[in-house]
Design a protein around this motif. Structure first.
Motif, mmCIF file in Angstrom:
data_model
loop_
_atom_site.group_PDB
_atom_site.id
_atom_site.type_symbol
_atom_site.label_atom_id
_atom_site.label_comp_id
_atom_site.label_asym_id
_atom_site.label_seq_id
_atom_site.Cartn_x
_atom_site.Cartn_y
_atom_site.Cartn_z
ATOM 1 N N ILE A 160 0.794 -1.179 0.089
ATOM 2 C CA ILE A 160 -0.001 0.045 0.021
ATOM 3 C C ILE A 160 0.899 1.189 0.027
ATOM 4 O O ILE A 160 0.598 2.220 -0.931
ATOM 5 C CB ILE A 160 -1.045 0.255 1.183
ATOM 6 C CG1 ILE A 160 -2.174 -1.013 1.153
ATOM 7 C CG2 ILE A 160 -1.554 1.299 1.273
ATOM 8 C CD1 ILE A 160 -2.782 -1.375 2.556
ATOM 9 N N PHE A 161 1.661 1.368 1.018
ATOM 10 C CA PHE A 161 2.367 2.466 1.050
ATOM 11 C C PHE A 161 3.742 2.852 0.394
ATOM 12 O O PHE A 161 4.164 3.946 0.104
ATOM 13 C CB PHE A 161 2.804 2.585 2.739
ATOM 14 C CG PHE A 161 1.545 2.937 3.591
ATOM 15 C CD1 PHE A 161 0.831 4.213 3.400
ATOM 16 C CD2 PHE A 161 1.357 1.945 4.446
ATOM 17 C CE1 PHE A 161 -0.298 4.165 4.257
ATOM 18 C CE2 PHE A 161 0.266 2.350 5.505
ATOM 19 C CZ PHE A 161 -0.613 3.232 5.359
ATOM 20 N N ASN A 162 4.385 1.698 0.058
ATOM 21 C CA ASN A 162 5.587 1.886 -0.606
ATOM 22 C C ASN A 162 5.433 1.866 -2.046
ATOM 23 O O ASN A 162 6.107 2.106 -2.752
ATOM 24 C CB ASN A 162 6.783 0.675 -0.193
ATOM 25 C CG ASN A 162 8.001 0.905 -0.645
ATOM 26 O OD1 ASN A 162 8.685 2.026 -0.101
ATOM 27 N ND2 ASN A 162 8.462 0.279 -1.642
ATOM 28 N N ASN A 163 4.504 0.773 -2.654
ATOM 29 C CA ASN A 163 4.186 0.709 -4.046
ATOM 30 C C ASN A 163 3.117 1.310 -4.775
ATOM 31 O O ASN A 163 2.981 1.194 -5.992
ATOM 32 C CB ASN A 163 4.498 -0.923 -4.258
ATOM 33 C CG ASN A 163 5.864 -1.247 -4.318
ATOM 34 O OD1 ASN A 163 6.282 -1.493 -3.081
ATOM 35 N ND2 ASN A 163 6.761 -1.337 -5.319
ATOM 36 N N SER A 164 2.006 1.529 -3.980
ATOM 37 C CA SER A 164 0.665 1.887 -4.672
ATOM 38 C C SER A 164 0.392 3.496 -4.732
ATOM 39 O O SER A 164 -0.262 3.969 -5.535
ATOM 40 C CB SER A 164 -0.340 1.095 -3.952
ATOM 41 O OG SER A 164 -0.083 -0.242 -4.001
ATOM 42 N N THR A 191 6.147 6.245 4.304
ATOM 43 C CA THR A 191 5.792 7.481 3.591
ATOM 44 C C THR A 191 6.124 8.775 4.467
ATOM 45 O O THR A 191 6.925 8.726 5.616
ATOM 46 C CB THR A 191 4.207 7.643 3.544
ATOM 47 O OG1 THR A 191 3.557 8.130 4.931
ATOM 48 C CG2 THR A 191 3.602 6.311 3.423
ATOM 49 N N ASP A 192 6.124 9.894 3.886
ATOM 50 C CA ASP A 192 6.424 11.288 4.445
ATOM 51 C C ASP A 192 5.193 11.992 4.655
ATOM 52 O O ASP A 192 5.115 13.195 4.972
ATOM 53 C CB ASP A 192 7.329 12.039 3.413
ATOM 54 C CG ASP A 192 6.809 12.063 2.190
ATOM 55 O OD1 ASP A 192 5.645 11.508 1.713
ATOM 56 O OD2 ASP A 192 7.283 12.664 1.059
ATOM 57 N N GLY A 303 -1.755 3.866 -11.084
ATOM 58 C CA GLY A 303 -0.458 4.475 -11.976
ATOM 59 C C GLY A 303 0.637 3.446 -11.970
ATOM 60 O O GLY A 303 1.883 3.724 -11.895
ATOM 61 N N TRP A 304 0.342 2.153 -12.228
ATOM 62 C CA TRP A 304 1.338 1.301 -12.236
ATOM 63 C C TRP A 304 2.575 1.589 -13.331
ATOM 64 O O TRP A 304 2.228 2.160 -14.277
ATOM 65 C CB TRP A 304 0.828 -0.114 -12.709
ATOM 66 C CG TRP A 304 -0.283 -0.643 -11.915
ATOM 67 C CD1 TRP A 304 -1.647 -0.755 -12.265
ATOM 68 C CD2 TRP A 304 0.026 -1.094 -10.405
ATOM 69 N NE1 TRP A 304 -2.246 -1.244 -11.483
ATOM 70 C CE2 TRP A 304 -1.372 -1.661 -10.165
ATOM 71 C CE3 TRP A 304 1.163 -1.431 -9.871
ATOM 72 C CZ2 TRP A 304 -1.416 -2.269 -9.111
ATOM 73 C CZ3 TRP A 304 0.791 -2.091 -8.566
ATOM 74 C CH2 TRP A 304 -0.561 -2.331 -8.019
ATOM 75 N N ASN A 305 3.826 1.399 -12.868
ATOM 76 C CA ASN A 305 4.960 1.752 -13.546
ATOM 77 C C ASN A 305 6.109 0.697 -13.478
ATOM 78 O O ASN A 305 5.741 -0.482 -12.918
ATOM 79 C CB ASN A 305 5.457 2.980 -13.071
ATOM 80 C CG ASN A 305 5.662 3.113 -11.749
ATOM 81 O OD1 ASN A 305 6.476 2.288 -10.982
ATOM 82 N ND2 ASN A 305 5.444 4.184 -11.193
ATOM 83 N N GLU A 306 7.078 0.804 -14.266
ATOM 84 C CA GLU A 306 7.810 -0.130 -14.436
ATOM 85 C C GLU A 306 8.611 -0.597 -13.075
ATOM 86 O O GLU A 306 8.996 -1.573 -12.846
ATOM 87 C CB GLU A 306 9.310 0.283 -15.346
ATOM 88 C CG GLU A 306 10.164 -0.895 -15.670
ATOM 89 C CD GLU A 306 11.374 -0.382 -16.773
ATOM 90 O OE1 GLU A 306 12.089 -1.095 -16.875
ATOM 91 O OE2 GLU A 306 11.099 0.755 -17.277
ATOM 92 N N ALA A 307 8.703 0.492 -11.969
ATOM 93 C CA ALA A 307 9.205 0.127 -10.881
ATOM 94 C C ALA A 307 8.517 -0.510 -9.950
ATOM 95 O O ALA A 307 8.895 -1.583 -9.178
ATOM 96 C CB ALA A 307 9.472 1.632 -10.145
ATOM 97 N N ASN A 308 7.081 -0.658 -10.137
ATOM 98 C CA ASN A 308 6.192 -1.728 -9.310
ATOM 99 C C ASN A 308 5.379 -2.547 -10.094
ATOM 100 O O ASN A 308 4.475 -3.050 -9.815
ATOM 101 C CB ASN A 308 5.338 -0.831 -8.314
ATOM 102 C CG ASN A 308 4.514 -0.111 -8.848
ATOM 103 O OD1 ASN A 308 4.164 -0.174 -10.203
ATOM 104 N ND2 ASN A 308 4.142 1.100 -8.437
ATOM 105 N N MET A 309 5.785 -2.802 -11.310
ATOM 106 C CA MET A 309 5.119 -3.609 -12.389
ATOM 107 C C MET A 309 4.861 -4.879 -11.842
ATOM 108 O O MET A 309 3.841 -5.602 -12.094
ATOM 109 C CB MET A 309 5.696 -3.872 -13.638
ATOM 110 C CG MET A 309 7.083 -4.413 -13.565
ATOM 111 S SD MET A 309 7.999 -4.771 -14.978
ATOM 112 C CE MET A 309 6.837 -6.068 -15.960
ATOM 113 N N PHE A 310 5.569 -5.622 -10.922
ATOM 114 C CA PHE A 310 5.432 -6.705 -10.473
ATOM 115 C C PHE A 310 4.210 -7.070 -9.278
ATOM 116 O O PHE A 310 3.639 -8.034 -9.199
ATOM 117 C CB PHE A 310 6.670 -7.662 -9.837
ATOM 118 C CG PHE A 310 7.316 -6.533 -8.580
ATOM 119 C CD1 PHE A 310 7.945 -5.586 -8.847
ATOM 120 C CD2 PHE A 310 6.879 -6.763 -7.422
ATOM 121 C CE1 PHE A 310 8.512 -4.939 -7.890
ATOM 122 C CE2 PHE A 310 7.352 -6.173 -6.408
ATOM 123 C CZ PHE A 310 8.172 -5.076 -6.454
#
Length: 330
Positions: A160-164, A191-192, A303-310
């Motif tokens: 949730i917090f690191n990848n979404s 998170t910040d 907003g899926w991107n390459e960094a969290n595509m998995f």
């Protein structure tokens, strides 16, 4: 033989080389498998065995969010019963919905923030937990017990917090029914967010959370309120992100459950990100809230991107996070 440590820069370089050697079709599964094996099983036993000396761990340890969460979980384990249910709590068996089969004699409460799958297997092997019950005492006619958790796992919090979610700088995060505080700690380390607020109606759980928050020096951004959520209208209206991990049906009557959702419908502001487990559609299917979801929420674009595509469910068969839903209030 002593461990050889490398710099973060060198580790990233070597990892990139390794990724380049894997076929595109296997990359997502590879990264997902690495994550699932490591996220909640960091080798930090030396820290966990001496969690009372948290202040002496050093800044390097404090900068490791996974290690910090693991350490907190180990600390909380020592403060609560095995099922993480306090004697002052009044757990109800739901009478409607998908958890209506959670009868007291068939249900095992295992807190996923405290115990991952490997922990559960160890508890079963040690005889501290049972997975099955005998339908006809003395026979081999057995069935599976129902395992339920009232907290999100450390893997859920990472997801949730690191990848979404986007950056939460200057944002307010609210956890409704914060219990052991897992969401609060996750929001803090990943998170910040400027303010992280837990609203919990059980006073003993509030004391536990405040103790942990103080011990781990998180008071600068986390606050815990001993209230029912209906008494915190101003906090609900203030929140930019609200987490609701099934905090109602095991704790309040069906009528109260309906009233709480109607209260939230009135007071959550537009554009708030609402994260629920399970999905609102699942909750409302058997609960007559008279709330039309299409007039209240829309799916939140992760907003899926390459960094969290998995984590993209279209690219992997992993269903670990399928019960977590993201919405935006409209």
């Amino acid at each position: 033989m002593s461990k050889v440590y490398i710099s973060l820069k060198e580790a990233k370089h070597q990892f990139s080389i390794l990724l380049d050697s894997i076929t595109e079709s296997d990359k997502a599964d590879f990264i997902s498998s690495i994550y699932k094996e490591q996220i909640c099983n960091e080798t930090i036993n030396d820290y966990l065995d001496d969690s009372n000396n948290f202040e002496n761990k050093g800044e390097g340890f404090l900068d490791d969010p996974i290690a910090t969460l693991n350490m907190i979980a180990n600390d909380v384990k020592k403060r609560v019963p095995l099922d993480a249910i306090l004697s002052s709590e009044n757990i109800r068996s739901p009478t409607i919905g998908e958890n209506a089969d959670c009868l007291p004699h068939l249900t095992v409460h295992v807190d996923e923030f405290l115990y991952d799958e490997e922990d559960v297997e160890e508890l079963v092997e040690e005889g501290k937990l049972k997975r099955n019950y005998c339908k006809d005492c003395g026979s081999k006619n057995i069935d599976s017990l129902i395992f339920t958790s009232h907290s999100m796992s450390r893997a859920d919090l990472f997801f949730i917090f690191n990848n979404s979610l986007p950056t939460l700088e200057n944002k307010v995060v609210l956890d409704i029914g914060s219990r052991l505080g897992s969401v609060l700690y996750g929001a803090y380390v990943f998170t910040d967010a400027s303010r992280i607020i837990g609203v919990e109606m059980n006073e003993d759980l509030c004391k536990l959370q405040k103790d942990i928050v103080s011990k781990y020096n998180m008071e600068d951004r986390i606050e815990v309120l001993h209230k029912r959520i209906e008494e915190a209208e101003d906090i609900v209206q203030l929140a930019d992100v609200i987490i609701i991990n099934n905090p109602f049906e095991f704790y309040v009557s069906e009528n109260e459950h309906i009233q709480i959702w109607q209260f939230l419908r009135r007071h959550i502001k537009r554009e708030t990100i609402l994260i629920t487990c399970p999905h609102l559609e699942t909750i409302f299917k058997s609960l007559n809230t008279q709330i039309h979801l299409s007039n209240w929420v829309k799916p939140y674009n992760l907003g899926w991107n390459e960094a969290n595509m998995f984590y993209n469910k279209t690219n992997t068969e992993d269903t670990s996070f399928n019960d977590i839903a993201f919405y935006e209030i409209i």
